[in-house]
Scaffold this active site. Sequence first.
Site, mmCIF file in Angstrom:
data_model
loop_
_atom_site.group_PDB
_atom_site.id
_atom_site.type_symbol
_atom_site.label_atom_id
_atom_site.label_comp_id
_atom_site.label_asym_id
_atom_site.label_seq_id
_atom_site.Cartn_x
_atom_site.Cartn_y
_atom_site.Cartn_z
ATOM 1 N N SER A 10 0.792 -1.226 0.000
ATOM 2 C CA SER A 10 0.000 0.000 0.000
ATOM 3 C C SER A 10 0.825 1.278 0.000
ATOM 4 C CB SER A 10 -0.935 0.017 1.207
ATOM 5 O OG SER A 10 -1.833 -1.052 1.100
ATOM 6 N N SER A 11 1.989 1.248 0.614
ATOM 7 C CA SER A 11 2.759 2.492 0.703
ATOM 8 C C SER A 11 4.231 2.231 0.434
ATOM 9 C CB SER A 11 2.589 3.127 2.087
ATOM 10 O OG SER A 11 3.057 2.248 3.072
#
Length: 195
Positions: A10-11
């Site tokens: 996600s990041s």
Amino acid sequence: MRKIGYCRVSSSDQNPKRQIIQLQEIGCEIIYQEHTSGASTNRPELQKMLSDLKEDDTIHVTDLTRITRSTKDLFELIDYIKEKRANLNSLKDNWLNLSENNPYSHFLITVMAGVNQLERDLIRMRQREGIELAKEEGKYQGRLRKYHEKHAGMNYAIKLYNEGNMTVKQICDITNVSRSALYRNIKNNKSSLLK
């Protein structure tokens, strides 16, 4: 028939290494990887992989949440993969079988996608409850402001702005402060002086 891997975190501070190792262990020839939210299927590497997909290819993921985050997107993805006469395999969700020989395939996909969606909804609900409780107890501060009163770069930027010898672009380049934040702080400072 190619083995294609897809991994997503996600990041940028998360590491996809574990996923990559698992996909390499099962013999994936090509691995597409992304550092982005899974909330939408409009992701560059996912779209590239889907457009390059050929008949009899199999897409491998470590678990379904890596490739999709909603039931609707999962069904659209599966329909697209089936149209290409390809397959999707999840290491964690080994019940997944897109072949026509499995009459339970669509039913199981629906149930498991619903369970995944419920799990995400429950996590969000618990987060909201936790935030509300922290607010009631006075412990919730909210997101920390990047440019607080003691931020050295912002204070220097305001000083340079007030001196009037430089353009805003030059000030922002030197102090590494965004233009909008500088203008916002100047405006806030002026309005606090007027009170």
